[in-house]
Every structure is written in structure tokens, then in C-alpha cells.
Write a protein that holds these residues in place. Structure first.
Motif, PDB file in Angstrom:
ATOM      1  N   PRO A  52     -11.867  -2.460   2.696  1.00  0.00           N
ATOM      2  CA  PRO A  52     -12.976  -1.496   2.677  1.00  0.00           C
ATOM      3  C   PRO A  52     -14.285  -2.131   3.141  1.00  0.00           C
ATOM      4  CG  PRO A  52     -12.542  -2.303   0.475  1.00  0.00           C
ATOM      5  CD  PRO A  52     -11.457  -2.866   1.342  1.00  0.00           C
ATOM      6  N   TRP A 106       0.836  -1.204   0.000  1.00  0.00           N
ATOM      7  CA  TRP A 106       0.000   0.000   0.000  1.00  0.00           C
ATOM      8  C   TRP A 106       0.872   1.257   0.000  1.00  0.00           C
ATOM      9  CZ3 TRP A 106      -0.333   4.010   3.584  1.00  0.00           C
ATOM     10  CH2 TRP A 106      -1.409   4.876   3.439  1.00  0.00           C
ATOM     11  N   ASP A 111      -8.113   1.269   3.236  1.00  0.00           N
ATOM     12  CA  ASP A 111      -8.013   1.022   1.799  1.00  0.00           C
ATOM     13  C   ASP A 111      -7.920  -0.470   1.483  1.00  0.00           C
ATOM     14  OD1 ASP A 111      -8.124   3.711   1.315  1.00  0.00           O
ATOM     15  OD2 ASP A 111      -5.972   3.953   0.999  1.00  0.00           O
ATOM     16  N   ARG A 133      -6.308  12.390   1.683  1.00  0.00           N
ATOM     17  CA  ARG A 133      -6.576  11.893   3.023  1.00  0.00           C
ATOM     18  C   ARG A 133      -5.853  12.819   3.988  1.00  0.00           C
ATOM     19  NH1 ARG A 133      -7.822   6.483   2.236  1.00  0.00           N
ATOM     20  NH2 ARG A 133      -8.746   6.493   4.327  1.00  0.00           N
TER      21      ARG A 133
END
Length: 392
Positions: free
Chosen positions: A179, A29, A176, A122
């Protein structure tokens, strides 16, 4: 926290909110993810160094004026705003000083925050001791305005700040990587979603015994239900459910779905584009604001829009359930996004931001981009509603 929350036609796997992804998944990620650090530079040298370390710890790329953005043949104003626009996450460190106002009337840190909001980054907001009398008036105004919509964190020491930033970034990764999704009356977190347009495969680690039991019932019933994520909404049918019990009340689920339809049922107001010269997006906006915030759907009780402006409340399923913030925020986003897609109101949902609870009310801001009705016209402007929610 209880194992699940039950309401009329809703079952929420709350315990899954605390599940963190594996380190290797977090590394994937973070790889290539750019994280912008905003603060007064000379006032917060140690705090900025701690931020840089926290970002590097998870494998992401820090974006800082004194390192990544210097020595360019553009003005400093252009460099830092371009840095924000090229980033994925914004880390704001706000101390007592507002900073020097620039030609636009804002300090550099304030302008960076506004640009991050505009770009939909974010946000990770950290505030020093805001109760201190040393805080500038302008800085207090900036912090108070941000707290209408966002939760901020304080820090005690440099090491504490570094760990808080790392923890917040880990939480963003978890959101993320796992979800929240809706499958009929059930809400849980998915670890993988794949499909080819006609089939969907959902993988999840379900920690609620009742959610697992209802999945089995839905499979056996073979009825048509709604599947929704923040990216899509479809009418589906469960074809197969494979389940492995990891431990008591923890099931690794693989759910195979057939897509029955795309789930979009655009109303007549959307297909027409307008009613009596009133744009359809304005009609949808009034209807949604009326349902969410209790605002009048129109100023005229004899409006020709009639039932098309009847209040629509996507959150009616979860009102009065008293959900924890870690569950409430993503589910509010999911339900509102689902409504905007299904009603044909949105081609893109730009942002759903839910503020902290203040005297039983929360500020909600929703921004979306309507679909283009005709190919030969400019793309429509974004639509925003904002107001106070009660009962969530």
C-alpha cells in the motif's frame, strides 16, 4: 514514467507503482478470498468459464450462481445477493443484453453490481463491444453510469478475457500487499507495516533516488513528521533508517519510527457535536466539498460556522502534477483518508472512488462513517460527498 514527481513539499516514488509482489505473496493474498462473477449466465457460458479459470489460477475462490450458490432453500434473488455480500471482489461481465427485470426493477446483474458497490467490494468491470448497435438501451445506461466512476476494460477473445481478469486480480493483490504511505513530504509503497502503538516499522522498496536521499535527511533532522496510511495517521519521528542498495536507484528500506501522537486534532465543531442545531458531520461535509469541488461552504456568507466551514482541500499537494492513474488513485485515497481521520470526521472511511478523466474532470465519491459522540446513542449514518474534481 519519470523517476519521481516533485511539487511544493511533495516527492512521489512513481516507479514503485509498477512493482508486482512475489508469487508466494499473491498466493497468500488469494487464499480464502472470494470473488463473485456476475453476468447473464446463458449468454456468457464461455466467458464465465474463463473467469473461473483466471480466479483459480491465482488461488482464489470463485463464487458463481451455477456452482457455489445453487440448490439452496432460499429464492434466487436472495442467493445471489448473499453471494455478493459474502465476497471480497466483484467481477462484472457485461454484454449486449440487460436481462429480465425483477420485482425491484433491476436485472440480476444490475442488482449484483449495486450490491457490490454498497458493500464496498473491489470492482473489476469488463464490457463487450459497447459500440455495437445490438446493446439494449438499459444496458447502455448501466455501462454509462458505471463509467462515471469506474474504468472498464474490453476483451477481444475468451483467452484475452481470461488474461485480463488475471492481470486485474494481480493488480488488486499488489495494491493490498504494497500500500501507498505518506511520511512527511514523501509518498512511496510499503511492503510491510508493523507496530505496537508506540513504535512503527515500515519496510519499503524505494526506486527513487531523491526519495531515498530525503529519507536520510529526515532521519538526520530528527524532526516530527506525519505518517499516514489508509488505516491510520500519526505524528512520528524517524529513529533509524537501514538501507540496502539492491541495484542502481533501488533501495530496500527499513524505517523505524517513534509515535509522538495519534495525529488527530478534532475541531471544536466535532467536540460540540453541532453548532446552532447543525450536526458536525454536515459542517465537515460542507467544508470538504467546498475544498474538493469548489462548492460553496454554506448558503449564508454570514453563517455562524465562520472559519469552521472554510474550504479544506486535502488534494492541494498533488493538483496540477499530472500523475499517472496508477499513482493518482491510491494517493487521492490516502490524502482524503488522512484528512478524515485527522479532523475527527471519520471513524471509518468506507470508500474513496475516483473516476476516469473526462474533459479534464474526474468524478469523485467519498463515503465515511462519523464517530459516535456518545455511547448511548445509535451509530451515526454514513456521510457521502460526490462531485467533479479539476486539476488532478
Amino acid at each position: 514514467m519519470s523517476n519521481q514527481v516533485m511539487g511544493p513539499h511533495v516527492d512521489i516514488d512513481q516507479r514503485s507503482a509498477s512493482v508486482l509482489p512475489r508469487q508466494e505473496d499473491i498466493a497468500d493474498w488469494a487464499s480464502g478470498r472470494r470473488i463473485f462473477v456476475s453476468s447473464l449466465i446463458t449468454d456468457m457460458l464461455n466467458e464465465r468459464a474463463a473467469s473461473r479459470s483466471a480466479i483459480a489460477d491465482i488461488g482464489a475462490d470463485p463464487v458463481m450462481f451455477e456452482h457455489e450458490l445453487g440448490a439452496q432453500d432460499v429464492s434466487a434473488d436472495e442467493a445471489y445477493l448473499a453471494g455478493v455480500r459474502g465476497s471480497d471482489v466483484y467481477v462484472g461481465l457485461w454484454g449486449p443484453r440487460y436481462g429480465v427485470r425483477m420485482s425491484d426493477g433491476y436485472s440480476a446483474t444490475h442488482a449484483e453490481f449495486l450490491e457490490a458497490e454498497k458493500q464496498g467490494l473491489r470492482l473489476c468491470l469488463f464490457v463487450g463491444d459497447a459500440n455495437s448497435a445490438d446493446f439494449d438501451g438499459q444496458q447502455r445506461d448501466l455501462i454509462a453510469g458505471a463509467r462515471n466512476l469506474y474504468t472498464t476494460s474490453t476483451w477481444q477473445t475468451i483467452d484475452d478475457l481470461q488474461e485480463r481478469i488475471r492481470t486485474r486480480l494481480m493488480a488488486l493483490a499488489a495494491e493490498d500487499l504494497a500500500p501507498w504511505v505518506r511520511l512527511g513530504p514523501l509518498f512511496f509503497r510499503a511492503t510491510d507495516i508493523s507496530g505496537d502503538g508506540t513504535k512503527l516499522i515500515i519496510k519499503a522498496q524505494v526506486r527513487s533516488a531523491s526519495v531515498h536521499a530525503e529519507l536520510v535527511q529526515l532521519r538526520d533532522a530528527r524532526t516530527q513528521i506525519v505518517f499516514a496510511s489508509t488505516a491510520e495517521s500519526k505524528v512520528v519521528r524517524i529513529d533509524r533508517l537501514s538501507s540496502t542498495m539492491r541495484s542502481t536507484n533501488v533501495h530496500d528500506e527499513t524505517i523505524e519510527l517513534s509515535v509522538v501522537s495519534q495525529g488527530q486534532s478534532a475541531s471544536a465543531v466535532f467536540r460540540l457535536g453541532s453548532i446552532n442545531g447543525v450536526p458536525s458531520d454536515e459542517v465537515q461535509k460542507k467544508s470538504l466539498a467546498a475544498g474538493l469541488f469548489g462548492e460553496p461552504a454554506s448558503g449564508d456568507s454570514f453563517s455562524p460556522w465562520g472559519a469552521l466551514t472554510a474550504p479544506v482541500d486535502p488534494l492541494k499537494l498533488i493538483r496540477r502534477l499530472g500523475l499517472d492513474d496508477s499513482v493518482l488513485r491510491p494517493i487521492v485515497t490516502l490524502l482524503i483518508t488522512q484528512h478524515l481521520f485527522e479532523s475527527g470526521s471519520a471513524a471509518v472511511v468506507n470508500a474513496v472512488v475516483l473516476g476516469p478523466s473526462v474533459v479534464g474532470k474526474r468524478r469523485l465519491k467519498v463515503t465515511w462513517t462519523p464517530p459516535k459522540i456518545y455511547d448511548n446513542v445509535p451509530a451515526p449514518s454514513t456521510v457521502t460527498i460526490e462531485g467533479l474534481l479539476s486539476g488532478v
